[in-house]
Design a protein around this motif. Structure first.
Motif, mmCIF file in Angstrom:
data_model
loop_
_atom_site.group_PDB
_atom_site.id
_atom_site.type_symbol
_atom_site.label_atom_id
_atom_site.label_comp_id
_atom_site.label_asym_id
_atom_site.label_seq_id
_atom_site.Cartn_x
_atom_site.Cartn_y
_atom_site.Cartn_z
ATOM 1 N N THR A 106 -35.175 -33.709 -3.294
ATOM 2 C CA THR A 106 -34.133 -34.353 -3.950
ATOM 3 C C THR A 106 -33.008 -33.612 -4.314
ATOM 4 N N ARG A 107 -33.458 -32.260 -4.213
ATOM 5 C CA ARG A 107 -32.657 -31.226 -4.638
ATOM 6 C C ARG A 107 -32.169 -30.235 -3.576
ATOM 7 N N ALA A 108 -31.188 -29.481 -3.714
ATOM 8 C CA ALA A 108 -30.751 -28.540 -2.877
ATOM 9 C C ALA A 108 -30.589 -27.067 -3.557
ATOM 10 N N ILE A 109 -30.820 -26.071 -2.871
ATOM 11 C CA ILE A 109 -30.469 -24.718 -3.276
ATOM 12 C C ILE A 109 -29.282 -24.186 -3.141
ATOM 13 N N GLY A 110 -28.283 -24.969 -2.378
ATOM 14 C CA GLY A 110 -27.267 -24.579 -2.165
ATOM 15 C C GLY A 110 -26.615 -25.430 -1.019
ATOM 16 N N VAL A 111 -25.192 -25.133 -0.630
ATOM 17 C CA VAL A 111 -24.367 -25.977 0.350
ATOM 18 C C VAL A 111 -23.849 -24.866 1.259
ATOM 19 N N THR A 143 -21.853 -16.946 3.713
ATOM 20 C CA THR A 143 -20.757 -17.818 3.052
ATOM 21 C C THR A 143 -21.573 -18.985 2.269
ATOM 22 N N ALA A 144 -22.785 -19.306 2.579
ATOM 23 C CA ALA A 144 -23.436 -20.279 1.722
ATOM 24 C C ALA A 144 -22.998 -20.353 0.387
#
Length: 293
Positions: free
Chosen positions: A191-196, A285-286
């Motif tokens: 349900t979470r992200a460490i980045g985009v 570039t993340a």
């Protein structure tokens, strides 16, 4: 994927696919893509008794077959991965995976580690026409095969991809003609992200220990030299011009030497350790939700 576009969703090779295009794909396009997937699966799936790799495994000795169309591209890349990781990555890891329970029957019964011995390139040889296995072994192209197939499907659909096309096979994603902001799923909390990561005309592939996991902390990323799962890395993400190279780099980054391989290929990457630390390649570039390495 976030752009509002026509979507085609289906299941194949044990994962969920989603294809996004500006307009709905016609039947001819879907049939063409399905034929590409069926051909690839029929050649490389170790879970199908009628596949080329299963036929080779049953041979019992030296067996030569007509080389599948993707053999040279994939096995040449495996050669580079194996050299960079001192043999940790091998296309002959299939036997070790099956012995740990990730077999054709999905038994998930761990029968212990099986280490690869010797140089796999002496046991498995190929050229433009033939593929030869010199002694019994089970080929597994999971380190880069899904990425290769994503490239093939994206290429097949390019004639219908006016306005851009995105092919996502369970997190291995090819982006052509558009820009996508893709979340990097936290390996311990989906349900979470460490980045985009913003990706345009490139591919992003991920590998994580929470995918294809079973038993007592077993998962699909095994060190071919020992038959043991990697314990220090939780997840990797890689961006490259092709999904095959992104997939291959994402796998290699679980091992010492993966960073050098990625640098040589011009691949950008992010990696999360099992203790929660995150590192990334120079110039990546993340947009990461972390303050420091």
């Amino acid at each position: 994927m976030t752009t509002a576009r026509a979507q085609w969703r289906f299941d194949a090779i044990g994962t969920r696919w989603e294809v996004q295009t500006a307009a709905a794909l016609p039947g001819d396009a879907r049939r063409a893509a399905s034929a590409v997937i069926e051909r690839f699966d029929g050649e490389w799936s170790r879970f199908r008794p009628d596949s080329v790799v299963s036929t080779l495994a049953r041979g019992g000795g030296e067996v030569t077959v007509i080389a599948p169309a993707d053999a040279a591209a994939m096995l040449d890349a495996y050669g580079e991965m194996s050299e960079a990781t001192a043999g940790a990555v091998s296309p002959l890891v299939g036997g070790a995976l099956a012995h740990r329970g990730y077999d054709a029957d999905y038994s998930l019964v761990d029968r212990g580690p099986v280490a690869a011995t010797g140089d796999w390139r002496e046991r498995l040889t190929w050229d433009a026409d033939t593929l030869t296995l010199r002694e019994p072994a089970l080929i597994d192209v999971g380190a880069l095969g899904k990425g290769r197939l994503v490239d093939l499907v994206a290429g097949c659909l390019s004639a219908w991809g006016g306005g851009g096309i995105v092919v996502d096979a369970g997190g291995d994603i090819s982006v052509c003609g558009v820009t996508e902001r893709i979340g990097l799923e936290h390996p311990y909390d989906p349900t979470r992200a460490i980045g985009v990561w913003e990706v345009a005309d490139a591919a992003l592939c991920a590998s994580a220990v929470n995918r294809r996991a079973w038993g007592d902390s077993l998962h699909h990323v095994l060190d071919a030299r020992t038959g043991q799962p990697v314990r220090t890395v939780a997840a990797t993400w890689a961006v490259a011009p092709t999904a095959m190279r992104a997939d291959a780099a994402a796998t290699a980054l679980f091992f010492t030497g993966g960073e050098a391989l990625a640098a040589g290929w011009g691949v950008s990457w992010v990696r999360m350790a099992t203790d929660g630390r995150v590192d990334w390649s120079p110039g990546c570039t993340a947009e990461l939700f972390t303050a420091a390495r």
